[in-house]
Design a protein around this motif. Structure first.
Motif, PDB file in Angstrom:
ATOM      1  N   GLU A 131     -22.818  -3.605  -9.880  1.00  0.00           N
ATOM      2  CA  GLU A 131     -23.521  -2.614 -10.702  1.00  0.00           C
ATOM      3  C   GLU A 131     -22.548  -1.584 -11.254  1.00  0.00           C
ATOM      4  OE1 GLU A 131     -26.579  -0.971  -8.269  1.00  0.00           O
ATOM      5  OE2 GLU A 131     -27.896  -2.716  -8.479  1.00  0.00           O
ATOM      6  N   LYS A 132     -21.562  -1.209 -10.440  1.00  0.00           N
ATOM      7  CA  LYS A 132     -20.522  -0.298 -10.909  1.00  0.00           C
ATOM      8  C   LYS A 132     -19.269  -0.510 -10.063  1.00  0.00           C
ATOM      9  CE  LYS A 132     -21.874   3.634  -7.984  1.00  0.00           C
ATOM     10  NZ  LYS A 132     -22.198   5.085  -7.968  1.00  0.00           N
ATOM     11  N   LEU A 133     -18.136  -0.211 -10.650  1.00  0.00           N
ATOM     12  CA  LEU A 133     -16.861  -0.328  -9.952  1.00  0.00           C
ATOM     13  C   LEU A 133     -16.553   0.981  -9.224  1.00  0.00           C
ATOM     14  CD1 LEU A 133     -14.841  -2.108 -12.789  1.00  0.00           C
ATOM     15  CD2 LEU A 133     -15.766  -3.161 -10.716  1.00  0.00           C
ATOM     16  N   MET A 134     -15.550   0.927  -8.379  1.00  0.00           N
ATOM     17  CA  MET A 134     -15.147   2.119  -7.623  1.00  0.00           C
ATOM     18  C   MET A 134     -14.252   2.992  -8.511  1.00  0.00           C
ATOM     19  SD  MET A 134     -15.253   3.895  -4.854  1.00  0.00           S
ATOM     20  CE  MET A 134     -16.166   2.692  -3.866  1.00  0.00           C
ATOM     21  N   PRO A 135     -14.629   4.241  -8.742  1.00  0.00           N
ATOM     22  CA  PRO A 135     -13.773   5.118  -9.562  1.00  0.00           C
ATOM     23  C   PRO A 135     -12.390   5.281  -8.930  1.00  0.00           C
ATOM     24  CG  PRO A 135     -15.950   6.077  -9.253  1.00  0.00           C
ATOM     25  CD  PRO A 135     -15.873   4.902  -8.327  1.00  0.00           C
ATOM     26  N   LEU A 136     -11.384   5.322  -9.770  1.00  0.00           N
ATOM     27  CA  LEU A 136     -10.020   5.441  -9.293  1.00  0.00           C
ATOM     28  C   LEU A 136      -9.811   6.712  -8.470  1.00  0.00           C
ATOM     29  CD1 LEU A 136      -7.067   4.495  -9.220  1.00  0.00           C
ATOM     30  CD2 LEU A 136      -6.718   5.641 -11.427  1.00  0.00           C
ATOM     31  N   PHE A 137     -10.508   7.774  -8.848  1.00  0.00           N
ATOM     32  CA  PHE A 137     -10.285   9.058  -8.178  1.00  0.00           C
ATOM     33  C   PHE A 137     -11.303   9.321  -7.067  1.00  0.00           C
ATOM     34  CE2 PHE A 137      -8.365   9.565 -12.397  1.00  0.00           C
ATOM     35  CZ  PHE A 137      -7.084   9.919 -12.020  1.00  0.00           C
ATOM     36  N   SER A 138     -11.968   8.272  -6.605  1.00  0.00           N
ATOM     37  CA  SER A 138     -12.809   8.430  -5.424  1.00  0.00           C
ATOM     38  C   SER A 138     -11.911   8.544  -4.191  1.00  0.00           C
ATOM     39  CB  SER A 138     -13.750   7.232  -5.278  1.00  0.00           C
ATOM     40  OG  SER A 138     -13.001   6.050  -5.047  1.00  0.00           O
ATOM     41  N   SER A 139     -12.445   9.085  -3.127  1.00  0.00           N
ATOM     42  CA  SER A 139     -11.618   9.325  -1.939  1.00  0.00           C
ATOM     43  C   SER A 139     -11.106   8.021  -1.332  1.00  0.00           C
ATOM     44  CB  SER A 139     -12.420  10.108  -0.898  1.00  0.00           C
ATOM     45  OG  SER A 139     -13.571   9.375  -0.499  1.00  0.00           O
ATOM     46  N   GLU A 140     -11.984   6.982  -1.284  1.00  0.00           N
ATOM     47  CA  GLU A 140     -11.553   5.723  -0.694  1.00  0.00           C
ATOM     48  C   GLU A 140     -10.432   5.087  -1.506  1.00  0.00           C
ATOM     49  OE1 GLU A 140     -14.717   6.421  -1.284  1.00  0.00           O
ATOM     50  OE2 GLU A 140     -16.000   5.872   0.413  1.00  0.00           O
ATOM     51  N   ALA A 141     -10.615   5.031  -2.837  1.00  0.00           N
ATOM     52  CA  ALA A 141      -9.600   4.406  -3.691  1.00  0.00           C
ATOM     53  C   ALA A 141      -8.296   5.187  -3.667  1.00  0.00           C
ATOM     54  CB  ALA A 141     -10.122   4.286  -5.126  1.00  0.00           C
ATOM     55  N   LEU A 142      -8.374   6.501  -3.760  1.00  0.00           N
ATOM     56  CA  LEU A 142      -7.160   7.309  -3.752  1.00  0.00           C
ATOM     57  C   LEU A 142      -6.399   7.172  -2.432  1.00  0.00           C
ATOM     58  CD1 LEU A 142      -8.076  10.682  -5.516  1.00  0.00           C
ATOM     59  CD2 LEU A 142      -6.429   8.953  -6.260  1.00  0.00           C
ATOM     60  N   THR A 143      -7.148   7.124  -1.337  1.00  0.00           N
ATOM     61  CA  THR A 143      -6.499   6.956  -0.032  1.00  0.00           C
ATOM     62  C   THR A 143      -5.792   5.615   0.044  1.00  0.00           C
ATOM     63  OG1 THR A 143      -8.189   8.337   1.017  1.00  0.00           O
ATOM     64  CG2 THR A 143      -6.854   6.933   2.457  1.00  0.00           C
ATOM     65  N   GLY A 144      -6.488   4.559  -0.412  1.00  0.00           N
ATOM     66  CA  GLY A 144      -5.886   3.225  -0.380  1.00  0.00           C
ATOM     67  C   GLY A 144      -4.655   3.127  -1.260  1.00  0.00           C
ATOM     68  N   TRP A 145      -4.797   3.601  -2.507  1.00  0.00           N
ATOM     69  CA  TRP A 145      -3.650   3.561  -3.424  1.00  0.00           C
ATOM     70  C   TRP A 145      -2.507   4.436  -2.903  1.00  0.00           C
ATOM     71  CZ3 TRP A 145      -2.461   0.276  -7.039  1.00  0.00           C
ATOM     72  CH2 TRP A 145      -3.466  -0.421  -7.724  1.00  0.00           C
ATOM     73  N   GLY A 146      -2.851   5.610  -2.385  1.00  0.00           N
ATOM     74  CA  GLY A 146      -1.817   6.508  -1.893  1.00  0.00           C
ATOM     75  C   GLY A 146      -1.039   5.911  -0.734  1.00  0.00           C
ATOM     76  N   ALA A 147      -1.771   5.264   0.198  1.00  0.00           N
ATOM     77  CA  ALA A 147      -1.104   4.640   1.344  1.00  0.00           C
ATOM     78  C   ALA A 147      -0.191   3.512   0.891  1.00  0.00           C
ATOM     79  CB  ALA A 147      -2.146   4.126   2.334  1.00  0.00           C
ATOM     80  N   LEU A 148      -0.686   2.687  -0.052  1.00  0.00           N
ATOM     81  CA  LEU A 148       0.107   1.531  -0.498  1.00  0.00           C
ATOM     82  C   LEU A 148       1.345   1.972  -1.278  1.00  0.00           C
ATOM     83  CD1 LEU A 148       0.305  -1.567  -0.721  1.00  0.00           C
ATOM     84  CD2 LEU A 148      -0.968  -1.402  -2.865  1.00  0.00           C
ATOM     85  N   LEU A 149       1.151   2.857  -2.256  1.00  0.00           N
ATOM     86  CA  LEU A 149       2.285   3.285  -3.074  1.00  0.00           C
ATOM     87  C   LEU A 149       3.256   4.143  -2.267  1.00  0.00           C
ATOM     88  CD1 LEU A 149       0.411   4.143  -6.404  1.00  0.00           C
ATOM     89  CD2 LEU A 149       1.696   2.071  -5.841  1.00  0.00           C
ATOM     90  N   GLY A 150       2.730   4.973  -1.391  1.00  0.00           N
ATOM     91  CA  GLY A 150       3.608   5.790  -0.548  1.00  0.00           C
ATOM     92  C   GLY A 150       4.462   4.929   0.357  1.00  0.00           C
ATOM     93  N   ALA A 151       3.846   3.898   0.956  1.00  0.00           N
ATOM     94  CA  ALA A 151       4.608   2.990   1.817  1.00  0.00           C
ATOM     95  C   ALA A 151       5.657   2.237   1.017  1.00  0.00           C
ATOM     96  CB  ALA A 151       3.657   2.009   2.504  1.00  0.00           C
ATOM     97  N   SER A 152       5.330   1.884  -0.221  1.00  0.00           N
ATOM     98  CA  SER A 152       6.293   1.176  -1.078  1.00  0.00           C
ATOM     99  C   SER A 152       7.510   2.047  -1.366  1.00  0.00           C
ATOM    100  CB  SER A 152       5.621   0.761  -2.395  1.00  0.00           C
ATOM    101  OG  SER A 152       4.518  -0.085  -2.153  1.00  0.00           O
ATOM    102  N   VAL A 153       7.266   3.317  -1.623  1.00  0.00           N
ATOM    103  CA  VAL A 153       8.379   4.247  -1.873  1.00  0.00           C
ATOM    104  C   VAL A 153       9.226   4.426  -0.624  1.00  0.00           C
ATOM    105  CG1 VAL A 153       8.959   6.633  -2.439  1.00  0.00           C
ATOM    106  CG2 VAL A 153       7.169   5.449  -3.736  1.00  0.00           C
ATOM    107  N   VAL A 154       8.570   4.575   0.532  1.00  0.00           N
ATOM    108  CA  VAL A 154       9.310   4.733   1.789  1.00  0.00           C
ATOM    109  C   VAL A 154      10.182   3.511   2.050  1.00  0.00           C
ATOM    110  CG1 VAL A 154       9.082   4.884   4.299  1.00  0.00           C
ATOM    111  CG2 VAL A 154       7.651   6.319   2.827  1.00  0.00           C
ATOM    112  N   ALA A 155       9.612   2.316   1.870  1.00  0.00           N
ATOM    113  CA  ALA A 155      10.388   1.084   2.078  1.00  0.00           C
ATOM    114  C   ALA A 155      11.562   1.023   1.114  1.00  0.00           C
ATOM    115  CB  ALA A 155       9.484  -0.142   1.901  1.00  0.00           C
ATOM    116  N   LEU A 156      11.321   1.416  -0.149  1.00  0.00           N
ATOM    117  CA  LEU A 156      12.402   1.418  -1.139  1.00  0.00           C
ATOM    118  C   LEU A 156      13.532   2.339  -0.698  1.00  0.00           C
ATOM    119  CD1 LEU A 156      13.745   1.004  -3.912  1.00  0.00           C
ATOM    120  CD2 LEU A 156      12.165   2.718  -4.833  1.00  0.00           C
ATOM    121  N   LEU A 157      13.210   3.548  -0.260  1.00  0.00           N
ATOM    122  CA  LEU A 157      14.244   4.504   0.153  1.00  0.00           C
ATOM    123  C   LEU A 157      15.017   3.997   1.371  1.00  0.00           C
ATOM    124  CD1 LEU A 157      12.264   7.852  -0.295  1.00  0.00           C
ATOM    125  CD2 LEU A 157      14.010   6.879  -1.817  1.00  0.00           C
TER     126      LEU A 157
END
Length: 828
Positions: free
Chosen positions: A298-324
């Motif tokens: 019926e509707k998709l999850m908004p990008l700026f919802s808490s669940e989506a932001l938490t998921g994206w933040g954890a994934l991208l943050g971990a990617s940056v940490v691994a890169l460093l």
């Protein structure tokens, strides 16, 4: 994408290649991988619904091959192993073509022959298009761009910003990532290859920008891999790593392992968060219909919802940490390792030191995780459950073992050239030892064995062995040419290893990657693969191969076009039927589809069905006779097609030929020994025919009923056999004594005067629904069968001087006709 060191001075500097035909072929390859992969990976499900897109991809690829052939006129020559391989690869389509003669399924055999031509073409493409630095960079970029797009596509589905059917596969209360493949195990196989190849680039790339891109992708790839929850992939990935490491110098081996170690540690740090948020998002976004299939949300999850932001933040943050962390390892640890291991790296044993150490650590780590509840407690719950269930007694392992045993039995009847493309799908029900449903053998080895026989399988194994032998030999002998071609080895070996345990190669885009990678592995070599003794005295003769290839492709293209045109005609006929056009308008279009593709029995089935519908409206028996003849033609094309068995039975029953219908079912049962519906149909028809003959005072009604009793006993015997299955193994399809069977057997008992036996037979069916749960034909039939069973039960106990007034009222309320039918039955 990976920039290698400058070649030694004695290596001739490559010239720029601006051939328009050459780059047009590369562009078409890029379109194939980037576009066609999004058509569910071009999955070959050996079913009509998959055929049109496969043929469309084949036609596209044939155009691509014709362009490629123009380049081969320029570069193909006989004095090289490349020439031998470019010819040998076509033995694989030839084996499919030979197996299609007398195939179990003529239509799928023809399609698989075309598909095998597509795969052979991708091998030749990789073999001859990696000949300059520019094309190598372009082809590597295409491969990794496709892979990374698939990864991010899977992630945006995971976090609910996009919906693709079954990109999250819901199974046993778990959401498993599939990206476009709609099957998590195949996606896991590709991710193994992407992860290990990206780790190679991270270890070897000379420019920091390219190394950083690949290092950044390691965590998203590994997290996606873990969220597929593929147990077989967890077993395969250490094997793929071990097969890769001997190709690296000892320092690079250690850095390779360190990069993977960093990736794993950082990923596990956020995996629990990502898993919990993705499950929460999936429960809000995904919707299912009454059949359990996914439907648009019926509707998709908004990008700026808490669940989506938490998921994206954890994934991208971990990617940056691994890169460093990886940048730090490359900056300070790698030079230190090189200094310390400089002398040791000169020894031959150095190439095996790190793999041996890794095997030891992997064994210890696996033992700890599998045996320690505390260690598993560190993992996300779903992943811990999957790991805990890894066992040779796990149901999927036992089921695969059954597939393989049944495949060997099948091949014993088709030993040399197999049963043709789609042979397993057509024949497995004849050879199965329990009623499972699987159009795939879940093993590339056994799929090829069934389809092309031992000769075809040996050709494939021999071809793969020759390619890998040439690669390894050349890698060892010519260290100056070592470079990023190793990523093609990683892609091919990772996917092939996993395909031995699953049907990854049934995804044509995945199979194309494998064959393209096999060709590209050795495509970078030229003089290193030369065979001077095979040089032709007449240079014009070297044009024979591309010329023959062009002719073969054109001929194959004609057949493929006819197939594709037939689908368009069929779609047109169905559209006309929906618009209520007359049969005089519809049938010429449908007949055109049949003439274009006479092996496709789906067209015959639809025409027979429409003729039966016209008969129902007109009662003109000529239409039934036409349908009968069409179905006879279809049986010649597909003698093992279950839909045709049903259509023939329906046709004979409509014509009043019940005895002939029963005979046809008896013949069909040999090919479907575990199809319970055929047992039900035979018993029901024998019971009804016997009753009609008894009432008419003619025919051998007792013989009909005795035969029904024999079939009933066969069901019971097979149910006892199923009890011998290991408790961990799933039975598969339903195989039991249904209400339909109980009603038919009770009917026989009742009219034979065995009222107590009839009542006892029907007791397990007394709780069945008497009113259809919906208006589908199946639901209406099931309810009618249940009412008939209750009617016979009530009549039987009445004959015994008993009564069940509550059940009787329930029956009469379910259908107003039941009271009269009950009284008539009691009176009889």
């Amino acid at each position: 994408m990976n920039r290698q060191p400058s070649p030694p001075k004695y290596i001739k500097k490559e010239e720029s290649d601006v051939s328009l035909l050459k780059w047009a072929a590369i562009l078409m390859a890029a379109i194939f991988f980037l576009i066609y992969t999004f058509k569910a990976g071009l999955f070959n499900g050996y079913d009509f619904g998959f055929e049109k897109k496969l043929i469309g991809a084949s036609i596209y690829s044939l155009v691509f091959v014709l362009i490629m052939a123009a380049h081969l006129f320029k570069v193909w020559n006989t004095n090289s192993w490349k020439a031998i391989l470019s010819i040998a690869v076509w033995l694989l389509p030839i084996s499919y073509a030979i197996s299609s003669i007398g195939a179990a399924s003529e239509n799928t055999a023809n399609i698989m022959t075309m598909v095998s031509c597509l795969l052979a073409a991708f091998f030749v493409f990789g073999l001859y298009y990696n000949d300059t630095r520019y094309t190598r960079v372009a082809l590597e970029t295409i491969l990794f761009l496709t892979s990374y797009v698939l990864v991010w596509f899977g992630v945006i589905n995971l976090f609910g910003q996009y919906w693709y059917p079954d990109a999250l596969w819901f199974q046993l209360d778990t959401y498993r990532m599939t990206s476009v493949f709609q099957y998590p195990n195949t996606y896991a196989a590709l991710l193994i290859a992407v992860l290990l190849a990206a780790a190679y680039y991270t270890t070897h790339a000379k420019k920091r920008i390219w190394m950083s891109i690949h290092a950044f992708m390691l965590v998203p790839v590994f997290v996606s891999f873990m969220l597929t929850y593929s147990r077989a992939a967890l077993v395969v990935i250490p094997l793929a790593v071990l097969l890769t490491m001997p190709f690296l110098k000892v320092t690079k081996q250690l850095m390779y392992v360190l990069h993977l170690f960093v990736t794993v540690i950082v990923s596990f740090a956020v995996l629990g968060i990502i898993e919990s948020k993705s499950i929460s998002i999936a429960k809000q976004v995904l919707r299912f219909n009454e059949r359990g299939s996914q439907i648009p949300p019926e509707k998709l999850m908004p990008l700026f919802s808490s669940e989506a932001l938490t998921g994206w933040g954890a994934l991208l943050g971990a990617s940056v940490v691994a890169l460093l962390l990886i940048l730090a390892l490359n900056r300070w640890v790698e030079p230190w390792l090189e200094a310390k291991l400089d002398r040791f790296s000169e020894r031959k044993i150095s190439y095996l030191a790190a793999p041996i150490a890794m095997i030891s650590l992997a064994i210890i780590g696996a033992a700890v995780v599998l045996s320690s509840a505390t260690a598993r407690g560190w993992l996300p719950s779903n992943l811990a459950d999957r790991l805990e269930n890894i066992s040779f007694k796990q149901h999927s392992v036992l089921e695969r073992g059954t597939f393989y045993e049944n495949a060997i039995t099948l091949v014993a009847d088709y030993p040399l050239f197999g049963a043709g493309g789609g042979g397993w799908q057509a024949l497995y029900q004849k050879y199965q030892t329990n009623p499972y449903t699987s159009n795939q053998t879940h093993s590339y080895i056994f799929q090829v064995l069934v389809e092309t026989g031992w000769i075809g399988l040996l050709l494939q194994i021999g071809f793969f062995a020759l390619v890998y032998w040439l690669f390894v030999r050349t890698w060892i002998r010519h260290p100056e040419k070592r470079g990023s071609q190793l990523i093609y080895f990683i892609f091919s070996i990772s996917i092939l290893l996993h395909s031995f345990l699953d049907f990854d190669m049934s995804y044509i885009s995945i199979a194309a990657i494998v064959f393209f990678s096999l060709g590209s592995m050795i495509g970078v070599y030229d003089k290193e693969l030369s065979l001077p003794k095979l040089t032709l005295k007449n240079p014009k003769l070297k044009r024979i191969y591309p010329a023959v290839l062009s002719v073969v492709i054109i001929i194959t293209g004609v057949f493929a076009y006819r197939f594709y045109a037939s689908y368009n005609q069929f779609d047109k006929a169905r559209a006309m039927a929906q618009q209520q056009a007359s049969i005089d308008q519809i049938f010429p279009v449908l007949d055109k589809a049949i003439s274009l593709s006479p092996s496709n029995t789906q067209y015959y089935l639809v025409k027979a069905d429409w003729l039966s519908q016209v008969y129902g409206q007109t009662q003109n028996a000529e239409y039934l006779e036409q349908a009968k003849k069409i179905l006879q033609e279809a049986q010649l094309k597909e003698p093992y097609e279950r839909q045709i068995v049903q259509a023939v039975n329906n046709n004979l029953l409509l014509a009043g030929n019940t005895a002939e219908a029963i005979t046809a079912l008896e013949d069909a049962q040999i090919n479907f020994p575990w199809d319970i519906t055929l047992y039900e149909m035979r018993i029901k028809q024998l019971a009804d025919l016997g009753l009609n003959e008894k009432n008419a005072g003619s025919g051998d009604f007792e013989g009909r009923w005795n035969r029904a009793a024999e079939i009933y006993q066969d069901i019971l015997n097979r149910m006892d056999k199923l009890k011998e299955l290991p408790k961990e193994q799933l039975q598969g399809r339903r195989f039991d004594v249904s209400t339909s069977v109980r009603q038919a057997m009770a009917q026989i008992d009742y009219h034979s005067g065995r009222y107590a036996e009839a009542a006892e037979m029907l007791k397990p069916s007394l709780s069945e629904a008497l009113v259809p749960k919906d208006q589908s034909e199946q639901a209406i039939t099931e309810a009618a069968t249940s009412r008939s069973a209750i009617r016979y039960y009530l009549a039987a106990i009445e004959k015994l001087g008993q009564s069940d007034q509550v059940l009787k009222e329930k029956l009469f309320q379910a259908d107003s006709n039941e009271e009269a039918l009950f009284k008539k039955l009691v009176a009889s």
